[in-house]
Design a protein around this motif. Structure first.
Motif, PDB file in Angstrom:
ATOM      1  N   ASP A   1       0.833  -1.196   0.000  1.00 14.09           N
ATOM      2  CA  ASP A   1       0.000   0.000   0.000  1.00 14.09           C
ATOM      3  C   ASP A   1       0.872   1.252   0.000  1.00 14.09           C
ATOM      4  OD1 ASP A   1      -2.267  -1.693   0.341  1.00 14.09           O
ATOM      5  OD2 ASP A   1      -1.828  -1.805   2.485  1.00 14.09           O
ATOM      6  N   LYS A   2       0.276   2.363  -0.457  1.00 15.76           N
ATOM      7  CA  LYS A   2       0.962   3.659  -0.442  1.00 15.76           C
ATOM      8  C   LYS A   2       0.053   4.694   0.185  1.00 15.76           C
ATOM      9  CE  LYS A   2       3.730   2.885  -4.552  1.00 15.76           C
ATOM     10  NZ  LYS A   2       3.123   2.160  -5.652  1.00 15.76           N
ATOM     11  N   THR A   3       0.669   5.715   0.763  1.00 15.81           N
ATOM     12  CA  THR A   3      -0.089   6.841   1.289  1.00 15.81           C
ATOM     13  C   THR A   3       0.611   8.135   0.935  1.00 15.81           C
ATOM     14  OG1 THR A   3      -1.359   7.631   3.200  1.00 15.81           O
ATOM     15  CG2 THR A   3       0.952   7.029   3.609  1.00 15.81           C
ATOM     16  N   PHE A   4      -0.148   9.217   1.051  1.00 13.57           N
ATOM     17  CA  PHE A   4       0.345  10.556   0.743  1.00 13.57           C
ATOM     18  C   PHE A   4       0.512  11.350   2.030  1.00 13.57           C
ATOM     19  CE2 PHE A   4      -0.691  15.049  -0.056  1.00 13.57           C
ATOM     20  CZ  PHE A   4       0.388  15.366  -0.862  1.00 13.57           C
ATOM     21  N   ILE A   5       1.602  12.092   2.106  1.00 14.61           N
ATOM     22  CA  ILE A   5       1.940  12.882   3.283  1.00 14.61           C
ATOM     23  C   ILE A   5       2.276  14.308   2.855  1.00 14.61           C
ATOM     24  CG2 ILE A   5       3.678  13.160   5.129  1.00 14.61           C
ATOM     25  CD1 ILE A   5       2.044  10.639   5.506  1.00 14.61           C
TER      26      ILE A   5
ATOM     27  N   ASP B   1      -7.444   4.421   1.700  1.00 14.82           N
ATOM     28  CA  ASP B   1      -6.684   3.934   0.544  1.00 14.82           C
ATOM     29  C   ASP B   1      -7.127   4.661  -0.730  1.00 14.82           C
ATOM     30  OD1 ASP B   1      -5.160   2.114   2.031  1.00 14.82           O
ATOM     31  OD2 ASP B   1      -6.620   0.520   1.778  1.00 14.82           O
ATOM     32  N   GLU B   2      -8.427   4.890  -0.851  1.00 14.79           N
ATOM     33  CA  GLU B   2      -8.964   5.583  -2.031  1.00 14.79           C
ATOM     34  C   GLU B   2      -8.418   7.010  -2.118  1.00 14.79           C
ATOM     35  OE1 GLU B   2     -13.237   7.025  -3.943  1.00 14.79           O
ATOM     36  OE2 GLU B   2     -13.233   5.927  -2.052  1.00 14.79           O
ATOM     37  N   ASN B   3      -8.466   7.738  -0.998  1.00 17.09           N
ATOM     38  CA  ASN B   3      -7.952   9.111  -0.999  1.00 17.09           C
ATOM     39  C   ASN B   3      -6.441   9.149  -1.187  1.00 17.09           C
ATOM     40  OD1 ASN B   3     -10.346  10.499  -0.910  1.00 17.09           O
ATOM     41  ND2 ASN B   3     -10.418  10.549   1.321  1.00 17.09           N
ATOM     42  N   ALA B   4      -5.735   8.150  -0.708  1.00 17.85           N
ATOM     43  CA  ALA B   4      -4.283   8.090  -0.924  1.00 17.85           C
ATOM     44  C   ALA B   4      -3.976   8.071  -2.420  1.00 17.85           C
ATOM     45  CB  ALA B   4      -3.683   6.874  -0.233  1.00 17.85           C
ATOM     46  N   LYS B   5      -4.702   7.254  -3.162  1.00 17.06           N
ATOM     47  CA  LYS B   5      -4.500   7.184  -4.624  1.00 17.06           C
ATOM     48  C   LYS B   5      -4.791   8.530  -5.284  1.00 17.06           C
ATOM     49  CE  LYS B   5      -5.426   2.238  -5.288  1.00 17.06           C
ATOM     50  NZ  LYS B   5      -5.595   1.767  -3.933  1.00 17.06           N
ATOM     51  N   ILE B   6      -5.894   9.162  -4.885  1.00 15.89           N
ATOM     52  CA  ILE B   6      -6.291  10.462  -5.445  1.00 15.89           C
ATOM     53  C   ILE B   6      -5.246  11.524  -5.117  1.00 15.89           C
ATOM     54  CG2 ILE B   6      -7.987  12.336  -5.248  1.00 15.89           C
ATOM     55  CD1 ILE B   6     -10.108  10.050  -4.771  1.00 15.89           C
ATOM     56  N   GLU B   7      -4.821  11.570  -3.857  1.00 19.05           N
ATOM     57  CA  GLU B   7      -3.870  12.595  -3.423  1.00 19.05           C
ATOM     58  C   GLU B   7      -2.492  12.381  -4.032  1.00 19.05           C
ATOM     59  OE1 GLU B   7      -4.285  12.470   0.854  1.00 19.05           O
ATOM     60  OE2 GLU B   7      -6.127  13.654   0.780  1.00 19.05           O
ATOM     61  N   LEU B   8      -2.050  11.139  -4.117  1.00 24.81           N
ATOM     62  CA  LEU B   8      -0.760  10.869  -4.758  1.00 24.81           C
ATOM     63  C   LEU B   8      -0.795  11.336  -6.212  1.00 24.81           C
ATOM     64  CD1 LEU B   8       0.017   7.392  -3.201  1.00 24.81           C
ATOM     65  CD2 LEU B   8       1.418   9.465  -2.937  1.00 24.81           C
ATOM     66  N   ALA B   9      -1.877  11.057  -6.919  1.00 22.64           N
ATOM     67  CA  ALA B   9      -2.002  11.479  -8.314  1.00 22.64           C
ATOM     68  C   ALA B   9      -2.094  13.001  -8.439  1.00 22.64           C
ATOM     69  CB  ALA B   9      -3.218  10.821  -8.952  1.00 22.64           C
ATOM     70  N   ARG B  10      -2.644  13.663  -7.433  1.00 23.42           N
ATOM     71  CA  ARG B  10      -2.771  15.124  -7.444  1.00 23.42           C
ATOM     72  C   ARG B  10      -1.405  15.804  -7.335  1.00 23.42           C
ATOM     73  NH1 ARG B  10      -6.551  16.188  -3.195  1.00 23.42           N
ATOM     74  NH2 ARG B  10      -8.117  15.822  -4.808  1.00 23.42           N
TER      75      ARG B  10
ATOM     76  N   ARG C   1       4.590  28.851   3.502  1.00 24.02           N
ATOM     77  CA  ARG C   1       5.985  28.509   3.203  1.00 24.02           C
ATOM     78  C   ARG C   1       5.993  27.212   2.397  1.00 24.02           C
ATOM     79  NH1 ARG C   1       8.834  28.858   8.177  1.00 24.02           N
ATOM     80  NH2 ARG C   1      10.666  28.250   7.017  1.00 24.02           N
ATOM     81  N   PRO C   2       7.093  26.910   1.720  1.00 25.18           N
ATOM     82  CA  PRO C   2       7.158  25.634   1.002  1.00 25.18           C
ATOM     83  C   PRO C   2       6.998  24.458   1.969  1.00 25.18           C
ATOM     84  CG  PRO C   2       8.912  27.094   0.277  1.00 25.18           C
ATOM     85  CD  PRO C   2       8.276  27.730   1.486  1.00 25.18           C
ATOM     86  N   VAL C   3       6.448  23.378   1.438  1.00 27.55           N
ATOM     87  CA  VAL C   3       6.233  22.152   2.206  1.00 27.55           C
ATOM     88  C   VAL C   3       6.912  20.998   1.468  1.00 27.55           C
ATOM     89  CG1 VAL C   3       4.042  22.951   3.184  1.00 27.55           C
ATOM     90  CG2 VAL C   3       4.038  21.633   1.046  1.00 27.55           C
ATOM     91  N   VAL C   4       7.043  19.876   2.166  1.00 31.33           N
ATOM     92  CA  VAL C   4       7.518  18.657   1.527  1.00 31.33           C
ATOM     93  C   VAL C   4       6.328  17.720   1.409  1.00 31.33           C
ATOM     94  CG1 VAL C   4       8.970  16.596   1.770  1.00 31.33           C
ATOM     95  CG2 VAL C   4       9.914  18.857   2.311  1.00 31.33           C
ATOM     96  N   VAL C   5       6.115  17.216   0.189  1.00 34.47           N
ATOM     97  CA  VAL C   5       5.101  16.187  -0.030  1.00 34.47           C
ATOM     98  C   VAL C   5       5.839  14.873  -0.230  1.00 34.47           C
ATOM     99  CG1 VAL C   5       3.333  17.735  -0.916  1.00 34.47           C
ATOM    100  CG2 VAL C   5       4.945  16.697  -2.518  1.00 34.47           C
ATOM    101  N   ALA C   6       5.222  13.788   0.228  1.00 26.57           N
ATOM    102  CA  ALA C   6       5.909  12.505   0.184  1.00 26.57           C
ATOM    103  C   ALA C   6       4.934  11.358  -0.053  1.00 26.57           C
ATOM    104  CB  ALA C   6       6.665  12.265   1.493  1.00 26.57           C
TER     105      ALA C   6
END
Length: 138
Positions: free
Chosen positions: A2-6, A120-129, A68-73
Motif C-alpha cells: 500500500d501507499k499513502t500521501f503525506i 486507501d482511495e484518498n491516498a490514490k487520489i492525493e498521490l495522483a494530485r 511557506r514551502p512544504v515537503v510532499v511525500a
C-alpha cells in the motif's frame, strides 16, 4: 504494498521536524518512495481541500498551508494508511497523546505537523494530485 500521501506542513518545516517525523515513519517499517519540496498554490489547495473550501474557516487553512514551502511525500508499506494515521494521533493536536507525532509536536487542529491520507482511495487520489507516476519509485 500500500501507499499513502503525506504533507509535511508549514509548522513541521518551520520547526525543522521533517527528519524526525520521517524517521518515525521509517522506524515503523515504511519506505519513502517519493518526495519533493513544493509551494502550494491557491488552486492546488482548493482542489485538495475541496470538501471544506466553501466553509468560513477555509481562508485560514489556505493562508497557513501556503505560508511557506512544504515537503510532499509518498510512503509505502503494509497497511500504511491506517498505521500512519495511528502514528500521527488525532487531527486535533491538543487531543493527541504524547508519543504520537501530533501529541509530541503539534499545536492545534490545523497546526498539526503532517497531513496524511485518510483512506486507501484518498491516498490514490492525493498521490495522483501531487505526483507524476514517474516521481514515485516503488
Amino acid at each position: 504494498m500500500d501507499k499513502t500521501f503525506i504533507i509535511f506542513k508549514p509548522d513541521c518545516m518551520e520547526k525543522g521536524l521533517v527528519g524526525q517525523v520521517l524517521a518515525r515513519f521509517e522506524a515503523a517499517g515504511f519506505s519513502l518512495v517519493g518526495a519533493k519540496m513544493i509551494q502550494l498554490t491557491s488552486e492546488k489547495l482548493r482542489e485538495h481541500y475541496a470538501h471544506v473550501a466553501d466553509k468560513p474557516f477555509y481562508p485560514e487553512i489556505e493562508n497557513f498551508m501556503s505560508s511557506r514551502p512544504v515537503v510532499v511525500a509518498a510512503l509505502k508499506g503494509e497497511g500504511v494508511v491506517a498505521k500512519v494515521r495511528e502514528l500521527l494521533g488525532p487531527t486535533d493536536s491538543t487531543k493527541a497523546p504524547q508519543g504520537t507525532i501530533r501529541g509530541d509536536f503539534g499545536t492545534d487542529m490545523m497546526v498539526n505537523v503532517v497531513h496524511a491520507s485518510d483512506s486507501d482511495e484518498n491516498a490514490k487520489i492525493e498521490l495522483a494530485r501531487f505526483f507524476e507516476e514517474s516521481e514515485i519509485y516503488g
